[in-house]
Design a protein around this motif. Structure first.
Motif, PDB file in Angstrom:
ATOM      1  N   MET A 122      32.452 -16.929  22.602  1.00  9.10           N
ATOM      2  CA  MET A 122      33.701 -17.097  21.890  1.00  9.10           C
ATOM      3  C   MET A 122      34.194 -18.526  22.093  1.00  9.10           C
ATOM      4  SD  MET A 122      36.538 -13.988  21.966  1.00  9.10           S
ATOM      5  CE  MET A 122      37.072 -14.358  23.579  1.00  9.10           C
ATOM      6  N   ARG A 123      34.428 -19.204  21.014  1.00 10.29           N
ATOM      7  CA  ARG A 123      34.908 -20.586  21.054  1.00 10.29           C
ATOM      8  C   ARG A 123      36.428 -20.597  21.090  1.00 10.29           C
ATOM      9  NH1 ARG A 123      34.807 -24.806  16.164  1.00 10.29           N
ATOM     10  NH2 ARG A 123      35.951 -23.077  15.290  1.00 10.29           N
ATOM     11  N   ARG A 124      37.001 -21.436  21.968  1.00 11.47           N
ATOM     12  CA  ARG A 124      38.457 -21.547  22.062  1.00 11.47           C
ATOM     13  C   ARG A 124      38.893 -22.907  21.561  1.00 11.47           C
ATOM     14  NH1 ARG A 124      41.735 -21.704  27.637  1.00 11.47           N
ATOM     15  NH2 ARG A 124      42.366 -23.783  27.082  1.00 11.47           N
ATOM     16  N   THR A 130      51.727 -24.051  23.379  1.00 13.91           N
ATOM     17  CA  THR A 130      50.284 -24.206  23.228  1.00 13.91           C
ATOM     18  C   THR A 130      49.741 -22.919  22.629  1.00 13.91           C
ATOM     19  OG1 THR A 130      50.150 -25.660  25.148  1.00 13.91           O
ATOM     20  CG2 THR A 130      48.094 -24.643  24.414  1.00 13.91           C
ATOM     21  N   PHE A 131      49.084 -23.053  21.495  1.00 12.93           N
ATOM     22  CA  PHE A 131      48.435 -21.928  20.835  1.00 12.93           C
ATOM     23  C   PHE A 131      46.956 -21.991  21.194  1.00 12.93           C
ATOM     24  CE2 PHE A 131      52.312 -22.283  18.567  1.00 12.93           C
ATOM     25  CZ  PHE A 131      52.558 -21.077  17.927  1.00 12.93           C
ATOM     26  N   GLN A 132      46.469 -20.989  21.897  1.00 10.61           N
ATOM     27  CA  GLN A 132      45.054 -20.902  22.227  1.00 10.61           C
ATOM     28  C   GLN A 132      44.433 -19.879  21.293  1.00 10.61           C
ATOM     29  OE1 GLN A 132      45.094 -19.794  26.380  1.00 10.61           O
ATOM     30  NE2 GLN A 132      45.203 -21.929  27.025  1.00 10.61           N
ATOM     31  N   PRO A 156      32.815 -13.606  16.998  1.00  9.17           N
ATOM     32  CA  PRO A 156      31.652 -13.563  16.100  1.00  9.17           C
ATOM     33  C   PRO A 156      31.916 -12.874  14.763  1.00  9.17           C
ATOM     34  CG  PRO A 156      31.004 -12.976  18.327  1.00  9.17           C
ATOM     35  CD  PRO A 156      32.507 -13.082  18.326  1.00  9.17           C
ATOM     36  N   ASP A 157      32.859 -11.922  14.721  1.00  8.26           N
ATOM     37  CA  ASP A 157      33.154 -11.207  13.471  1.00  8.26           C
ATOM     38  C   ASP A 157      34.176 -11.944  12.602  1.00  8.26           C
ATOM     39  OD1 ASP A 157      35.512 -10.838  14.873  1.00  8.26           O
ATOM     40  OD2 ASP A 157      35.506  -8.662  14.729  1.00  8.26           O
ATOM     41  N   THR A 158      34.465 -13.212  12.903  1.00 13.51           N
ATOM     42  CA  THR A 158      35.426 -14.109  12.236  1.00 13.51           C
ATOM     43  C   THR A 158      36.889 -13.740  12.480  1.00 13.51           C
ATOM     44  OG1 THR A 158      35.549 -13.072  10.038  1.00 13.51           O
ATOM     45  CG2 THR A 158      33.776 -14.686  10.387  1.00 13.51           C
TER      46      THR A 158
END
Length: 100
Positions: A1-3, A69-71, A76-78
């Motif tokens: 998962m990309r942050r 701050t919005f993280q 993977p499922d968009t």
């Protein structure tokens, strides 16, 4: 998962404060959701015409001048999970899905 992290400062003159609430201004949850959707579109690299807000929780009020701050975590499922922090404390969190 990309942050991906985004920062947003709540302007003291934001129009939402005029009626929410005059003596103690608080950012409405819908404004936080709007920012989360805006940043989610930046993560996806395209606008989504329809969004499904699968889950949202608000933990603490946000006032004028606060730096948020919005993280955003792209899955993977968009879908996108998001967390909103003010001074290191989580003030809101949720899960968004772009419409089909």
């Amino acid at each position: 998962m990309r942050r991906t992290d985004f920062e947003w400062t709540v302007a003291a003159g934001h129009p939402a404060f005029s009626g929410h609430f005059p003596d103690q201004p608080i950012v409405p949850g819908v404004v936080l959701l709007d920012r989360a959707l805006y940043f989610a579109e930046a993560v996806l690299g395209r606008p989504a015409l329809v969004w499904e807000i699968a889950q949202t929780k608000f933990f603490s009020p946000v006032g004028p001048g606060q730096v948020l701050t919005f993280q955003l975590h792209e899955r993977p499922d968009t879908s996108i999970a998001f967390s909103v922090l003010a001074e290191g404390c989580e003030v809101a969190a949720g899960h968004l899905r772009p419409g089909r």
